[in-house]
Design an enzyme around this catalytic site. Sequence first.
Site, mmCIF file in Angstrom:
data_model
loop_
_atom_site.group_PDB
_atom_site.id
_atom_site.type_symbol
_atom_site.label_atom_id
_atom_site.label_comp_id
_atom_site.label_asym_id
_atom_site.label_seq_id
_atom_site.Cartn_x
_atom_site.Cartn_y
_atom_site.Cartn_z
ATOM 1 N N ASN A 70 0.678 -1.359 -0.066
ATOM 2 C CA ASN A 70 0.260 -0.145 0.055
ATOM 3 C C ASN A 70 0.908 0.982 0.086
ATOM 4 O O ASN A 70 1.411 1.569 1.276
ATOM 5 C CB ASN A 70 -0.830 -0.119 1.287
ATOM 6 C CG ASN A 70 -1.724 1.126 1.281
ATOM 7 O OD1 ASN A 70 -1.755 2.123 0.412
ATOM 8 N ND2 ASN A 70 -2.485 1.100 2.414
ATOM 9 N N LYS A 91 0.177 4.199 -0.224
ATOM 10 C CA LYS A 91 -0.767 5.333 0.094
ATOM 11 C C LYS A 91 -0.298 6.648 -0.850
ATOM 12 O O LYS A 91 -0.460 6.213 -2.004
ATOM 13 C CB LYS A 91 -0.219 5.610 1.568
ATOM 14 C CG LYS A 91 -0.175 4.329 2.463
ATOM 15 C CD LYS A 91 -0.066 4.623 3.855
ATOM 16 C CE LYS A 91 -0.223 3.322 4.576
ATOM 17 N NZ LYS A 91 -0.096 3.369 6.296
ATOM 18 N N HIS A 138 -9.462 1.427 5.156
ATOM 19 C CA HIS A 138 -8.248 1.591 5.799
ATOM 20 C C HIS A 138 -8.480 2.620 6.731
ATOM 21 O O HIS A 138 -9.356 3.308 6.742
ATOM 22 C CB HIS A 138 -7.190 1.917 4.877
ATOM 23 C CG HIS A 138 -5.892 2.117 5.318
ATOM 24 N ND1 HIS A 138 -5.587 3.214 6.188
ATOM 25 C CD2 HIS A 138 -4.989 1.167 5.153
ATOM 26 C CE1 HIS A 138 -4.156 2.664 6.500
ATOM 27 N NE2 HIS A 138 -3.926 1.619 6.014
ATOM 28 N N GLU A 195 -6.848 5.159 7.708
ATOM 29 C CA GLU A 195 -6.551 6.308 7.560
ATOM 30 C C GLU A 195 -7.896 7.206 6.749
ATOM 31 O O GLU A 195 -7.921 8.283 6.562
ATOM 32 C CB GLU A 195 -5.523 6.439 6.433
ATOM 33 C CG GLU A 195 -4.097 6.159 7.402
ATOM 34 C CD GLU A 195 -2.872 5.385 6.763
ATOM 35 O OE1 GLU A 195 -2.834 5.490 5.445
ATOM 36 O OE2 GLU A 195 -2.020 5.107 7.332
ATOM 37 N N GLU A 232 -5.114 -4.273 10.888
ATOM 38 C CA GLU A 232 -4.226 -3.254 10.955
ATOM 39 C C GLU A 232 -4.356 -2.366 12.287
ATOM 40 O O GLU A 232 -5.168 -1.601 12.272
ATOM 41 C CB GLU A 232 -4.115 -2.399 9.724
ATOM 42 C CG GLU A 232 -4.088 -3.091 8.507
ATOM 43 C CD GLU A 232 -3.243 -2.270 7.400
ATOM 44 O OE1 GLU A 232 -2.223 -2.418 6.941
ATOM 45 O OE2 GLU A 232 -3.939 -1.049 7.194
ATOM 46 N N GLY A 290 2.741 2.608 10.902
ATOM 47 C CA GLY A 290 3.616 3.761 10.745
ATOM 48 C C GLY A 290 4.735 4.142 11.982
ATOM 49 O O GLY A 290 5.072 5.169 12.026
ATOM 50 N N SER A 328 3.850 -1.721 10.432
ATOM 51 C CA SER A 328 5.236 -1.626 10.751
ATOM 52 C C SER A 328 5.978 -3.004 10.554
ATOM 53 O O SER A 328 6.737 -3.335 11.192
ATOM 54 C CB SER A 328 5.493 -1.103 12.246
ATOM 55 O OG SER A 328 5.178 0.073 12.347
HETATM 56 P P1 13P Z 1 2.975 0.717 7.879
HETATM 57 O O1 13P Z 1 3.780 -0.557 7.032
HETATM 58 O O2 13P Z 1 4.009 1.923 7.134
HETATM 59 O O3 13P Z 1 3.177 0.715 9.055
HETATM 60 O O4 13P Z 1 1.714 0.917 7.177
HETATM 61 C C1 13P Z 1 0.907 -0.140 7.331
HETATM 62 C C2 13P Z 1 -0.553 0.049 6.392
HETATM 63 O O5 13P Z 1 -1.162 0.888 6.775
HETATM 64 C C3 13P Z 1 -0.817 -0.951 5.366
HETATM 65 O O6 13P Z 1 -1.975 -0.290 4.587
#
Ligand code: 13P
Length: 252
Positions: free
Chosen positions: A9, A11, A93, A95, A164, A170, A210
């Site tokens: 992803n 993003k 997600h 976010e 997640e 992150g 992560s």
């Molecule tokens: P990270 O791997 O940067 O923690 O992000 C995970 C994520 O949100 C994947 O959709």
Amino acid sequence: MRRKLVAANWKMNGDDALTETYLLAQNKLEASPCDVLICPPATLLRSLSETFRNTNILVGGQNCHHEADGAFTGEISASHLRQCGASHVILGHSERRLGQGEDSHTVARKVRRAREVGLDIILCIGETFQQRESGLALDTLEGQLVRSLPSEQVRPESLTIAYEPVWAIGTGHAASSNDIVEVHSFLRQKCVELLGGVGGKDVRLLYGGSMNPGNAAKILALPDVDGGLIGGASLNPGSFARIAAASGGRSH
Ligand code: 13P
């Protein structure tokens, strides 16, 4: 046996140069023992899918609208993703749930739209740190899972659930093995309740938060972990390829 899936992803990151570096990693990615999916920003979807047209590398979107088409300025539809070569779409997600106010009811409508055009679903769920600290992690996850699925049954082979935890995304702090095992076995049980014994076992359960080349082998070997959804580490195709290589290929 479920074939594992390792998904990138990007993003709101990446550009044509990242697509180029992914192309350099094509051989490694193609040799992965698992399915490999890359979800770039929508503007890069077509070029990425053309780049990997005759390979086993899949591409997907990061979101779609819950209506098929219409006056929704700035939005993208499930069929737009399909036309750009997407096989999958990430929905729900955190976010988007937390940053864009997307609730599970809306996510369920998106799932329905995406399935109508034949997109496979990566449905994300995850609890916040506060919810975990208050002992509400499993209740939160169950609520998100049940409410984010449309009333009609989604074909289990076309459904992947990504766990997640918001506090692990992150931050550089992945969830512990114990926490992942507890949540994934809970989610497996819920999938069996929702989709029946056979169907519930066909749904892939990914972990995301992560994950990196250093912790991937350990996490991806845990029971009921059928792959990973990778954010930050997927911006380096070499790291992403190492995670895919560590996946072990199939879960039992
Ligand atoms: P990270 O791997 O940067 O923690 O992000 C995970 C994520 O949100 C994947 O959709």
